[in-house]
Design an enzyme around this catalytic site. Sequence first.
Site, PDB file in Angstrom:
ATOM      1  N   ASN A   1      54.492  24.694  40.124  1.00  0.00           N
ATOM      2  CA  ASN A   1      53.483  24.915  39.081  1.00  0.00           C
ATOM      3  C   ASN A   1      52.337  23.935  39.287  1.00  0.00           C
ATOM      4  OD1 ASN A   1      52.424  25.912  36.557  1.00  0.00           O
ATOM      5  ND2 ASN A   1      53.160  24.037  35.572  1.00  0.00           N
TER       6      ASN A   1
ATOM      7  N   HIS B   1      49.502  21.905  36.916  1.00  0.00           N
ATOM      8  CA  HIS B   1      49.207  21.572  35.520  1.00  0.00           C
ATOM      9  C   HIS B   1      47.948  20.708  35.489  1.00  0.00           C
ATOM     10  CE1 HIS B   1      49.993  20.927  31.310  1.00  0.00           C
ATOM     11  NE2 HIS B   1      49.738  19.657  31.490  1.00  0.00           N
TER      12      HIS B   1
ATOM     13  N   SER C   1      48.256  17.995  38.541  1.00  0.00           N
ATOM     14  CA  SER C   1      49.530  17.727  39.216  1.00  0.00           C
ATOM     15  C   SER C   1      50.142  19.036  39.686  1.00  0.00           C
ATOM     16  CB  SER C   1      50.531  17.085  38.243  1.00  0.00           C
ATOM     17  OG  SER C   1      49.980  15.980  37.566  1.00  0.00           O
TER      18      SER C   1
ATOM     19  N   ASP D   1      56.295  21.739  31.765  1.00  0.00           N
ATOM     20  CA  ASP D   1      55.341  20.842  32.427  1.00  0.00           C
ATOM     21  C   ASP D   1      55.986  19.512  32.811  1.00  0.00           C
ATOM     22  OD1 ASP D   1      53.358  22.750  32.214  1.00  0.00           O
ATOM     23  OD2 ASP D   1      52.748  22.031  30.235  1.00  0.00           O
TER      24      ASP D   1
HETATM   25  C1  GRF Z   1      44.420  25.947  35.436  1.00  0.00           C
HETATM   26  O1  GRF Z   1      43.723  24.872  34.915  1.00  0.00           O
HETATM   27  C2  GRF Z   1      45.879  25.618  35.614  1.00  0.00           C
HETATM   28  O2  GRF Z   1      46.106  24.295  35.997  1.00  0.00           O
HETATM   29  C3  GRF Z   1      46.408  25.837  34.224  1.00  0.00           C
HETATM   30  O3  GRF Z   1      45.734  26.971  33.744  1.00  0.00           O
HETATM   31  C4  GRF Z   1      44.489  27.099  34.422  1.00  0.00           C
HETATM   32  C5  GRF Z   1      44.514  28.436  35.081  1.00  0.00           C
HETATM   33  O4  GRF Z   1      43.319  28.728  35.728  1.00  0.00           O
HETATM   34  N1  GRF Z   1      47.847  25.928  34.231  1.00  0.00           N
HETATM   35  P1  GRF Z   1      43.270  29.929  36.769  1.00  0.00           P
HETATM   36  O5  GRF Z   1      43.877  31.145  36.086  1.00  0.00           O
HETATM   37  O6  GRF Z   1      44.018  29.524  37.993  1.00  0.00           O
HETATM   38  O7  GRF Z   1      41.812  30.124  37.021  1.00  0.00           O
END
Ligand code: GRF
Length: 217
Positions: A107, A109, A136, A145
């Site tokens: 993932n 985050h 991260s 997370d």
């Molecule tokens: C990103 O900031 C990711 O880290 C978070 O949600 C957002 C998703 O953006 N989990 P995208 O859909 O990849 O443009």
Amino acid sequence: MIALVILISGRGSNMASLLAAANAGELPARIVGVISCRPDAQGLQTAALRGVPTRVVDYRLFAERQQFDAALAEAIDGFAPDLVVLAGFMRILGGDFVRHYGGRLINIHPSLLPAFPGLHTHRRALAEGVRIHGCSVHFVTPDLDHGPIIIQAAVPVLDQDDEAALAARVLVQEHRVYPLAVRWFAEGRLRLQDGRVQLDSPQSGEAVLIAPQLAAN
Ligand code: GRF
């Protein structure tokens, strides 16, 4: 070449950065499928335009999370991926699901974990007055997370920042670190062993922290 499935819920810019890296030959990986938990996710169109098969597993059609998790696992396993990549995937996944993909589920985050798990990370970082923020990439564990951290990127928080400006600065780094982490996995250099991240022969500083120049980006 390993096979990747990417799970999204919305915009899909991290997914697009992985597709771009794969198309540029920077990732020894093939993105075999993109799955969204929402039919209206913008990223579905991006994936389809680039010829990647897409599926929707609409979370609203399932009364229980376990049923959703099972349908999602079925869709994922239909693509037989080596690695499952959560990219802005906004559903909480149950313990059974996470254990099923143990060591091959990652993932991204938008914070320097373990700070600011959950939602609205940029707003909370501004409210706390932190001077350094970032993103991260981690292996997924049943805790939200949370999980062994593969790579982080730090950015400065500037006095004039609002939520959008800070989010944009972090997103630039997300698009750098996620393809890098996936590349390490695809090259067979990265694994989860006894709950810890192992990266073979890291170049100096490579795995620890990408610290972009502490200037506005
Ligand atoms: C990103 O900031 C990711 O880290 C978070 O949600 C957002 C998703 O953006 N989990 P995208 O859909 O990849 O443009």
